[in-house]
Design an enzyme around this catalytic site. Structure first.
Site, PDB file in Angstrom:
ATOM      1  N   ILE A  90       0.827  -1.207   0.000  1.00 54.71           N
ATOM      2  CA  ILE A  90       0.000   0.000   0.000  1.00 54.71           C
ATOM      3  C   ILE A  90       0.862   1.258   0.000  1.00 54.71           C
ATOM      4  O   ILE A  90       0.564   2.236  -0.692  1.00 54.71           O
ATOM      5  CB  ILE A  90      -0.947   0.020   1.225  1.00 54.71           C
ATOM      6  CG1 ILE A  90      -1.987  -1.113   1.137  1.00 54.71           C
ATOM      7  CG2 ILE A  90      -1.638   1.365   1.373  1.00 54.71           C
ATOM      8  CD1 ILE A  90      -3.015  -0.960   0.044  1.00 54.71           C
ATOM      9  N   GLU A  91       1.942   1.231   0.769  1.00 59.19           N
ATOM     10  CA  GLU A  91       2.778   2.423   0.923  1.00 59.19           C
ATOM     11  C   GLU A  91       3.586   2.762  -0.332  1.00 59.19           C
ATOM     12  O   GLU A  91       3.609   3.923  -0.746  1.00 59.19           O
ATOM     13  CB  GLU A  91       3.730   2.242   2.111  1.00 59.19           C
ATOM     14  CG  GLU A  91       3.046   2.314   3.471  1.00 59.19           C
ATOM     15  CD  GLU A  91       2.521   3.698   3.785  1.00 59.19           C
ATOM     16  OE1 GLU A  91       2.958   4.676   3.162  1.00 59.19           O
ATOM     17  OE2 GLU A  91       1.649   3.808   4.668  1.00 59.19           O
ATOM     18  N   THR A  92       4.262   1.777  -0.907  1.00 63.92           N
ATOM     19  CA  THR A  92       5.197   2.094  -2.000  1.00 63.92           C
ATOM     20  C   THR A  92       5.140   1.138  -3.187  1.00 63.92           C
ATOM     21  O   THR A  92       6.030   1.145  -4.020  1.00 63.92           O
ATOM     22  CB  THR A  92       6.644   2.111  -1.479  1.00 63.92           C
ATOM     23  OG1 THR A  92       6.988   0.785  -1.014  1.00 63.92           O
ATOM     24  CG2 THR A  92       6.827   3.111  -0.365  1.00 63.92           C
ATOM     25  N   TYR A 136      -7.633   4.250   5.122  1.00 61.55           N
ATOM     26  CA  TYR A 136      -6.319   3.631   4.919  1.00 61.55           C
ATOM     27  C   TYR A 136      -6.259   2.287   5.635  1.00 61.55           C
ATOM     28  O   TYR A 136      -5.843   1.278   5.061  1.00 61.55           O
ATOM     29  CB  TYR A 136      -5.217   4.556   5.453  1.00 61.55           C
ATOM     30  CG  TYR A 136      -3.844   3.920   5.486  1.00 61.55           C
ATOM     31  CD1 TYR A 136      -2.991   4.022   4.392  1.00 61.55           C
ATOM     32  CD2 TYR A 136      -3.409   3.229   6.611  1.00 61.55           C
ATOM     33  CE1 TYR A 136      -1.736   3.437   4.413  1.00 61.55           C
ATOM     34  CE2 TYR A 136      -2.159   2.634   6.639  1.00 61.55           C
ATOM     35  CZ  TYR A 136      -1.327   2.738   5.544  1.00 61.55           C
ATOM     36  OH  TYR A 136      -0.086   2.147   5.562  1.00 61.55           O
TER      37      TYR A 136
END
Length: 337
Positions: A123-125, A314
């Site tokens: 999800i982050e990168t 999120y």
């Protein structure tokens, strides 16, 4: 000047005043910098190096623009398709397979479910595919000295960045990240980097920028330190059978104060009947679908995900993605392909 022209000019002035309500003057910035220098000197830095650090930082308007339009401002039905994609799922399964031994080690050592580690990095990168193109020093400077709504927080992160650069011997000139100053595979802000990063590959450095092993171990440690309960449920879908709002308020990022029994009712029940401890801490989640609202019961593990990012959208995206990853990973292992 005609009357209508005067009215238009006055309206423009009013709009400008409202728009610039959070504007920061040069005098404001100088005062903040003076205080910052004094505080950093108390922390052991030399005045000259703090002044040089400030002088080498630049204001970037695109960062203000980005933080003013966060993805989390979208309704759920527009938000989740950004993250829950077949492409991200496939990449996640590949990442899990390629780093299986390290992920298993981290999950066991920190008592965290492996799928949550893989989900966060995805999800982050996108597994290191999108690490951010903003210069971290400029991002934190811009938000710390030119963004009043959260300036205190970001000045603290700017201060932590100074310490982090020294401790980990980072090159701040080439250090890139998100518009909020988050770095590496797991997008750790400087304070999180300093407090939760671990050297998981044993090379003597805590490298969240290029070491997948350190990133995996550090994400696991972050969740461990925030109270993740391995093997326990995260969120449960609810049935809402009333036109009136639930008796409990929807969670708005505050500390946990409800119990399951405070949320469930005859008109708001578990979609899948199961035994659950009614005395455990819980929160109520509302997701806006295109035509109706969807309610979920968030448990302690859901709250732990929000320690990584406070947005319930999120946290739900991370949870649902972790479920997808886990189901497909198990299927692949069972069928051997």
């Amino acid at each position: 000047m005609t009357k209508i022209t005067v009215q238009i000019a006055s309206l423009a002035l009013l709009i400008g005043t409202v728009f610039n309500a959070n504007a920061v003057t040069e005098a404001d910035t100088q005062a903040l910098q003076k205080t910052f220098i004094a505080e950093q000197v108390k922390q052991g830095f030399k005045q000259q190096e703090v002044e040089q650090f400030l002088a080498s930082s630049s204001f970037d308007q695109t960062i203000i623009d980005a933080i003013s339009k966060p993805w989390e401002a979208k309704p759920w039905h527009q938000y989740y398709p950004i993250f829950l994609t077949d492409k991200r799922l496939q990449k996640g399964l590949e990442f899990w397979q390629e780093n299986q031994q390290t992920i298993d080690k981290a999950a066991k050592q920190f008592n965290v479910d492996p799928q949550i580690i893989v989900a966060i990095i995805g999800i982050e990168t996108f597994y290191g595919g999108y690490l951010g193109n903003y210069r971290v020093q400029d991002a934190l400077y811009t938000l710390g000295f030119h963004y009043p709504p959260r300036a205190t927080f970001f000045r603290s992160e700017y201060a932590n960045l100074m310490s982090l650069i020294k401790e980990e011997k980072l090159d701040n000139d080439t250090l890139k990240g998100s518009y909020a100053g988050a770095m590496g595979y797991g997008q750790f802000i400087p304070s999180s980097y300093r407090h939760y990063a671990v050297d998981f590959d044993g090379d003597g450095r805590r490298d969240l920028l290029t070491s997948k092993a350190d990133a995996i171990g550090s994400v696991a440690n972050y969740f461990h330190q925030h109270g993740w309960q391995k093997g326990q449920p995260v969120a449960l879908l609810l049935n809402h059978t009333s036109s009136t709002a639930p008796k409990a308020n929807v969670w708005t990022k505050e500390k946990l104060h409800y119990k399951v029994s405070d949320i469930l009712s005859p008109t708001l029940s578990l979609a899948d009947n199961q035994d659950i401890d009614a005395s455990q801490a819980a929160l109520l989640i509302k997701l806006d679908q295109a035509e109706s609202a969807e309610y979920w019961l968030g448990l302690k593990n859901f709250y732990v995900i929000t320690r990584y990012n406070r947005s319930p959208l999120y946290a739900m995206a991370v949870y649902q993605f972790s479920q997808q990853l886990n189901a497909h990973h198990k299927s692949v292992n069972q069928h051997g392909n």
